[in-house]
Design a protein around this motif. Structure first.
Motif, PDB file in Angstrom:
ATOM      1  N   TYR A   1      -3.149 -47.951  -4.469  1.00 39.46           N
ATOM      2  CA  TYR A   1      -1.837 -47.594  -3.914  1.00 39.46           C
ATOM      3  C   TYR A   1      -1.612 -46.087  -3.978  1.00 39.46           C
ATOM      4  CZ  TYR A   1       3.246 -46.932  -3.950  1.00 39.46           C
ATOM      5  OH  TYR A   1       4.519 -46.467  -3.715  1.00 39.46           O
TER       6      TYR A   1
ATOM      7  N   PHE B   1       4.621 -45.271   4.397  1.00 37.19           N
ATOM      8  CA  PHE B   1       5.693 -46.241   4.181  1.00 37.19           C
ATOM      9  C   PHE B   1       6.837 -46.068   5.180  1.00 37.19           C
ATOM     10  CE2 PHE B   1       3.498 -46.439   0.117  1.00 37.19           C
ATOM     11  CZ  PHE B   1       3.414 -47.814  -0.055  1.00 37.19           C
TER      12      PHE B   1
ATOM     13  N   LEU C   1       5.403 -53.156   5.174  1.00 34.97           N
ATOM     14  CA  LEU C   1       4.923 -53.380   3.809  1.00 34.97           C
ATOM     15  C   LEU C   1       3.886 -54.493   3.722  1.00 34.97           C
ATOM     16  CD1 LEU C   1       8.132 -53.012   1.587  1.00 34.97           C
ATOM     17  CD2 LEU C   1       6.213 -51.429   1.813  1.00 34.97           C
ATOM     18  N   HIS C   2       4.035 -55.535   4.543  1.00 35.94           N
ATOM     19  CA  HIS C   2       3.070 -56.642   4.437  1.00 35.94           C
ATOM     20  C   HIS C   2       1.682 -56.207   4.913  1.00 35.94           C
ATOM     21  CE1 HIS C   2       4.561 -57.101   8.595  1.00 35.94           C
ATOM     22  NE2 HIS C   2       3.407 -57.672   8.865  1.00 35.94           N
TER      23      HIS C   2
ATOM     24  N   ALA D   1       0.275 -54.203   1.917  1.00 36.25           N
ATOM     25  CA  ALA D   1      -0.141 -55.142   0.874  1.00 36.25           C
ATOM     26  C   ALA D   1      -1.498 -55.748   1.213  1.00 36.25           C
ATOM     27  CB  ALA D   1       0.913 -56.232   0.707  1.00 36.25           C
TER      28      ALA D   1
ATOM     29  N   PRO E   1       2.688 -59.168  -0.815  1.00 37.51           N
ATOM     30  CA  PRO E   1       3.825 -58.261  -0.603  1.00 37.51           C
ATOM     31  C   PRO E   1       4.765 -58.164  -1.800  1.00 37.51           C
ATOM     32  CG  PRO E   1       3.433 -59.545   1.371  1.00 37.51           C
ATOM     33  CD  PRO E   1       2.529 -60.115   0.317  1.00 37.51           C
TER      34      PRO E   1
ATOM     35  N   LEU F   1       3.293 -55.904  -4.319  1.00 34.63           N
ATOM     36  CA  LEU F   1       3.430 -54.507  -3.905  1.00 34.63           C
ATOM     37  C   LEU F   1       4.823 -53.990  -4.232  1.00 34.63           C
ATOM     38  CD1 LEU F   1       2.519 -51.922  -2.509  1.00 34.63           C
ATOM     39  CD2 LEU F   1       3.078 -52.977  -0.310  1.00 34.63           C
ATOM     40  N   SER F   2       5.838 -54.794  -3.996  1.00 30.00           N
ATOM     41  CA  SER F   2       7.207 -54.381  -4.313  1.00 30.00           C
ATOM     42  C   SER F   2       7.370 -54.120  -5.801  1.00 30.00           C
ATOM     43  CB  SER F   2       8.198 -55.465  -3.850  1.00 30.00           C
ATOM     44  OG  SER F   2       8.165 -55.607  -2.443  1.00 30.00           O
TER      45      SER F   2
ATOM     46  N   ARG G   1       5.558 -50.840  -6.707  1.00 28.43           N
ATOM     47  CA  ARG G   1       6.320 -49.659  -6.306  1.00 28.43           C
ATOM     48  C   ARG G   1       7.483 -49.389  -7.261  1.00 28.43           C
ATOM     49  NH1 ARG G   1       8.150 -49.613  -0.338  1.00 28.43           N
ATOM     50  NH2 ARG G   1       8.229 -47.374  -0.733  1.00 28.43           N
TER      51      ARG G   1
END
Length: 202
Positions: free
Chosen positions: A159, A170, A175-176, A179, A186, A189-190, A193
């Motif tokens: 990342y 971004f 986002l998907h 990921a 996803p 990933l959230s 972050r």
């Protein structure tokens, strides 16, 4: 569609005049073999079963290149942005049908030249041939680096490397898709972050 010099990005012109070292008239000759195309968002540049018969420069927009496994899961290999050459290199070299998907994420503008015409120009201009061979070597190195990331780096390291390489990603890529590129869900990933953001704030 005819290509006018005023419509070209400085980066594209610099490839031929500065990197390759063509003269103005030589560049105009090479440019006459290119055609300008538009690839709307979500449309495909190439799909499995199609032969990638063009060498294409992405002057505007972004794409994703990916595969789909037997379970129907997508695995994004890489994203392409402005000043990238897009497509399936294996299909371009061998003339065999592609095994990859290359899809526009944003509306794209592409400058394309057929592989057959490009090969003729390479014979006519040795500096173009040398530049192309060097580009192929850099592509091989990038593939090795990508494999190293996938095998040896943690999701967080992948990342951070992606963010460093493409700081605007971004704002442009869903986002998907990011990921999928990182090989995580996803939701993961959230969380990743948020964790990195909290580290920066402490």
């Amino acid at each position: 569609m005819q290509i006018y010099r005023s419509e070209l990005s400085p980066a594209f012109v610099d490839i031929f005049l500065k990197e390759i070292g063509l003269k103005e008239d030589e560049f105009e000759l090479v440019l006459s073999h290119f055609r300008r195309e538009f690839l709307p968002r979500n449309f495909f540049y190439v799909k499995p079963g199609q032969i990638n018969a063009f060498n294409s420069y992405l002057s505007k927009g972004s794409t994703r290149t990916y595969t789909i496994n037997e379970k129907g899961e997508e695995h994004i290999l890489y994203f392409s942005f402005e000043d990238w050459w897009i497509g399936d290199l294996e299909s371009m070299i061998t003339g065999k049908p592609s095994r990859l998907y290359c899809q526009a994420i944003e509306d794209c503008e592409i400058l394309s030249i057929s592989i057959a015409e490009f090969e003729k120009l390479k014979e006519q201009f040795p500096s173009l041939k040398h530049w192309h061979e060097e580009r192929m070597r850099r592509y091989v190195f990038s593939v090795i680096h990508r494999l190293t990331e996938v095998k040896a780096f943690t999701p967080e390291e992948r990342y951070l490397h992606l963010l460093k390489k493409h700081s605007q990603i971004f704002q442009r890529i869903p986002l998907h898709h990011i990921a999928s590129y990182l090989g995580i869900e996803p939701a993961s990933l959230s969380r990743l972050r948020r964790r990195i953001s909290s580290k920066k704030n402490t």
